[in-house]
Write an enzyme that holds these catalytic residues in place. Structure first.
Site, PDB file in Angstrom:
ATOM      1  N   HIS A  63      -2.424  -7.844  -2.365  1.00 17.58           N
ATOM      2  CA  HIS A  63      -1.688  -8.787  -3.217  1.00 17.58           C
ATOM      3  C   HIS A  63      -2.519 -10.045  -3.405  1.00 17.58           C
ATOM      4  O   HIS A  63      -3.499 -10.279  -2.688  1.00 17.58           O
ATOM      5  CB  HIS A  63      -0.326  -9.111  -2.622  1.00 17.58           C
ATOM      6  CG  HIS A  63      -0.366  -9.827  -1.311  1.00 17.58           C
ATOM      7  ND1 HIS A  63      -0.816  -9.245  -0.141  1.00 17.58           N
ATOM      8  CD2 HIS A  63      -0.007 -11.100  -0.962  1.00 17.58           C
ATOM      9  CE1 HIS A  63      -0.727 -10.107   0.849  1.00 17.58           C
ATOM     10  NE2 HIS A  63      -0.260 -11.248   0.378  1.00 17.58           N
ATOM     11  N   HIS A  65      -2.473 -13.307  -2.748  1.00 12.62           N
ATOM     12  CA  HIS A  65      -2.390 -14.535  -1.959  1.00 12.62           C
ATOM     13  C   HIS A  65      -3.789 -14.785  -1.396  1.00 12.62           C
ATOM     14  O   HIS A  65      -4.501 -13.840  -1.036  1.00 12.62           O
ATOM     15  CB  HIS A  65      -1.361 -14.410  -0.844  1.00 12.62           C
ATOM     16  CG  HIS A  65       0.045 -14.704  -1.302  1.00 12.62           C
ATOM     17  ND1 HIS A  65       1.159 -14.336  -0.590  1.00 12.62           N
ATOM     18  CD2 HIS A  65       0.511 -15.341  -2.415  1.00 12.62           C
ATOM     19  CE1 HIS A  65       2.258 -14.727  -1.237  1.00 12.62           C
ATOM     20  NE2 HIS A  65       1.876 -15.333  -2.338  1.00 12.62           N
ATOM     21  N   ASP A  67      -5.202 -15.700   1.292  1.00  9.29           N
ATOM     22  CA  ASP A  67      -5.680 -15.195   2.578  1.00  9.29           C
ATOM     23  C   ASP A  67      -5.997 -13.702   2.540  1.00  9.29           C
ATOM     24  O   ASP A  67      -6.411 -13.129   3.550  1.00  9.29           O
ATOM     25  CB  ASP A  67      -4.668 -15.503   3.696  1.00  9.29           C
ATOM     26  CG  ASP A  67      -3.269 -14.972   3.418  1.00  9.29           C
ATOM     27  OD1 ASP A  67      -2.828 -15.048   2.255  1.00  9.29           O
ATOM     28  OD2 ASP A  67      -2.614 -14.494   4.358  1.00  9.29           O
ATOM     29  N   HIS A  68      -5.832 -13.094   1.368  1.00 11.94           N
ATOM     30  CA  HIS A  68      -6.168 -11.680   1.220  1.00 11.94           C
ATOM     31  C   HIS A  68      -7.243 -11.426   0.165  1.00 11.94           C
ATOM     32  O   HIS A  68      -7.669 -10.279   0.013  1.00 11.94           O
ATOM     33  CB  HIS A  68      -4.911 -10.878   0.875  1.00 11.94           C
ATOM     34  CG  HIS A  68      -3.902 -10.866   1.980  1.00 11.94           C
ATOM     35  ND1 HIS A  68      -3.718  -9.804   2.831  1.00 11.94           N
ATOM     36  CD2 HIS A  68      -3.025 -11.816   2.390  1.00 11.94           C
ATOM     37  CE1 HIS A  68      -2.776 -10.089   3.716  1.00 11.94           C
ATOM     38  NE2 HIS A  68      -2.345 -11.306   3.467  1.00 11.94           N
ATOM     39  N   HIS A 144       7.362  -8.531  -0.989  1.00 11.41           N
ATOM     40  CA  HIS A 144       6.828  -9.828  -0.613  1.00 11.41           C
ATOM     41  C   HIS A 144       7.180 -10.831  -1.704  1.00 11.41           C
ATOM     42  O   HIS A 144       7.935 -10.517  -2.632  1.00 11.41           O
ATOM     43  CB  HIS A 144       5.315  -9.698  -0.405  1.00 11.41           C
ATOM     44  CG  HIS A 144       4.677 -10.856   0.294  1.00 11.41           C
ATOM     45  ND1 HIS A 144       5.246 -11.485   1.382  1.00 11.41           N
ATOM     46  CD2 HIS A 144       3.499 -11.507   0.071  1.00 11.41           C
ATOM     47  CE1 HIS A 144       4.457 -12.467   1.784  1.00 11.41           C
ATOM     48  NE2 HIS A 144       3.383 -12.499   0.997  1.00 11.41           N
ATOM     49  N   ASP A 215       1.391  -7.828   3.180  1.00  9.51           N
ATOM     50  CA  ASP A 215       2.468  -8.547   3.814  1.00  9.51           C
ATOM     51  C   ASP A 215       3.787  -8.005   3.267  1.00  9.51           C
ATOM     52  O   ASP A 215       3.857  -7.669   2.098  1.00  9.51           O
ATOM     53  CB  ASP A 215       2.389 -10.028   3.489  1.00  9.51           C
ATOM     54  CG  ASP A 215       1.086 -10.685   3.914  1.00  9.51           C
ATOM     55  OD1 ASP A 215       0.192  -9.979   4.402  1.00  9.51           O
ATOM     56  OD2 ASP A 215       0.957 -11.893   3.725  1.00  9.51           O
ATOM     57  N   HIS A 273      -1.521  -9.938  11.396  1.00 11.70           N
ATOM     58  CA  HIS A 273      -1.098 -10.995  10.471  1.00 11.70           C
ATOM     59  C   HIS A 273      -0.272 -12.046  11.221  1.00 11.70           C
ATOM     60  O   HIS A 273       0.798 -12.458  10.788  1.00 11.70           O
ATOM     61  CB  HIS A 273      -0.301 -10.418   9.292  1.00 11.70           C
ATOM     62  CG  HIS A 273      -0.243 -11.332   8.106  1.00 11.70           C
ATOM     63  ND1 HIS A 273       0.806 -12.196   7.893  1.00 11.70           N
ATOM     64  CD2 HIS A 273      -1.097 -11.532   7.080  1.00 11.70           C
ATOM     65  CE1 HIS A 273       0.606 -12.875   6.777  1.00 11.70           C
ATOM     66  NE2 HIS A 273      -0.552 -12.489   6.265  1.00 11.70           N
TER      67      HIS A 273
END
Length: 306
Positions: A63, A65, A67-68, A144, A215, A273
Site C-alpha cells: 500500500h 504509506h 513506511d512501505h 486499512h 497493514d 510492524h
C-alpha cells in the site's frame, strides 16, 4: 529441497527507531529474490544480508504509506549505478504509484540503462499477479486506511519422480519422462496404457507457502485465503490494551494476529510492524502465544526457512 527463505530487513511501523526499520522483506525462492515493500534503509539492510541485488526483478508494494514505499526511488537509482540492464517490475494497488513516481524517475533517473515496469492490481479482490514455473504470487485484500493488499507466495507442487525400474522395464525414452510426470502416462509397444500413478512415486516434499499481511485490521476472510499456510507474517502493531488505537489507525493487536493464524491453521506465525511505543516486544509475543503458541517475533536480519 529447493531454497524458500524469508529475510526480514525491517519490521517496525511508520516511525523508525534505533531498534527497528520500517517494513521490508525479501523472499528468496530458488535464488530468485522478491522484495515485499520497500522502506527507507532497505538498501543498507540488503548489503548487510549479503543478498545479490542482481537477482531481484520483482517488488510488491502492499500500500502507499511512506513506511512501505519511501525506499523505492533510491533503490531504483542504485540499480542503475550498478549497471542494471534487465527490467524491474513493481506491483502495487491501482495506478497511483506509477502516476506518482514517473515524474521522479524522469527527474532523478533519466537515461537509465533499464526499464521500470509498473503493474497495477485491484485491492478489492484476490488475483494472481505473478506466475512462473515454480511459484505463484496472489494478492490478499486487507482492510486499512488506504487500499492495501497482502501477498501469498505458493510454491507449485513438484512433479512426481519416475520409477527407474519402470523406465528399464518398458524401455521408456528420455523425451517421454516429463510427459509422464505431467500425467499423460505411457503406451507401450503392445498398446497398453500405463498410468502416471503406475510409473511414478510421489515427491518427497509437499509444496510450501508464505503469506504476508501488513497493514490491516483483522479480516476474517484472510484466514480462509491462507488456510494451511506454512508461515504467516501478520502485523501486530499494538498490544491488547491499545485495541481502540489499533482500530482507529487500521491495525491489529498481537492477539488478533494470533487469532487469524489459529483460524488459518498456519504452521507458524511471525508478528511484526511494531509500534515505536514498545521498547520491548515481549508483551506482544506473550499475547500472541496465548492464542497461537507457534509464534515468533520478527527482527531485522532474521532469516526464516519455509
Amino acid at each position: 529441497m529447493h531454497k524458500f527463505d524469508i529475510h526480514i530487513l525491517g519490521c517496525g511501523s511508520a516511525l523508525p527507531t534505533t531498534r527497528h526499520l520500517p517494513s521490508t522483506q525479501i523472499v528468496d525462492v530458488r535464488d530468485k529474490l522478491f522484495m515485499i515493500d520497500c522502506a527507507e534503509g532497505c538498501q543498507l539492510q540488503l548489503r548487510r544480508s549479503q543478498l545479490k541485488f542482481s537477482r531481484m526483478n520483482h517488488i510488491f508494494i502492499s500500500h502507499l504509506h511512506g513506511d512501505h514505499c519511501f525506499g523505492l526511488i533510491g533503490l531504483i537509482s542504485t540499480f542503475d549505478l550498478l549497471g542494471r540492464t534487465s527490467q524491474l517490475h513493481i506491483y502495487s494497488p491501482d495506478s497511483t504509484l506509477e502516476n506518482l513516481m514517473r515524474p521522479w524517475l524522469d527527474f532523478f533517473c533519466r537515461d537509465m540503462g533499464y526499464e521500470v515496469v509498473f503493474h497495477a492490481f485491484s485491492p478489492n479482490h484476490s488475483e494472481v499477479i505473478y506466475d512462473d514455473r515454480s511459484l505463484t504470487v496472489s494478492t490478499i485484500p486487507l482492510k486499512h486506511r488506504v487500499p492495501c493488499c497482502g501477498f501469498l507466495f505458493r510454491e507449485k507442487a513438484p512433479l512426481p519422480h519416475i520409477r527407474r525400474d519402470m523406465i528399464d522395464f518398458l524401455h521408456i525414452p528420455y523425451y517421454a519422462i516429463n510427459s509422464i510426470k505431467e500425467g499423460n502416462g505411457w503406451t507401450d509397444e503392445n498398446g497398453r496404457l500405463w498410468t502416471t500413478e503406475e510409473l511414478t512415486v510421489a515427491p518427497s516434499a509437499p509444496a510450501r507457502s508464505y503469506a504476508y499481511c501488513s497493514d490491516t485490521m483483522p479480516v476474517g476472510k484472510v484466514a480462509e485465503m491462507v488456510h494451511g499456510v506454512d508461515v504467516l507474517y501478520h502485523e501486530a502493531t499494538f498490544a491488547s490494551d491499545a485495541k481502540a488505537r489499533a482500530r482507529e489507525t487500521g491495525h491489529s493487536t498481537a492477539a488478533q494476529a494470533a487469532e487469524i493464524a489459529a483460524q488459518a491453521e498456519a504452521r507458524r506465525l511471525v508478528i511484526g510492524h511494531f509500534s515505536a511505543r514498545y521498547d520491548d516486544e515481549s508483551v506482544l509475543l506473550k499475547e500472541a502465544k496465548a492464542a497461537f503458541p507457534h509464534t515468533l517475533l520478527a527482527h531485522e536480519g532474521m532469516k526464516i526457512e519455509v
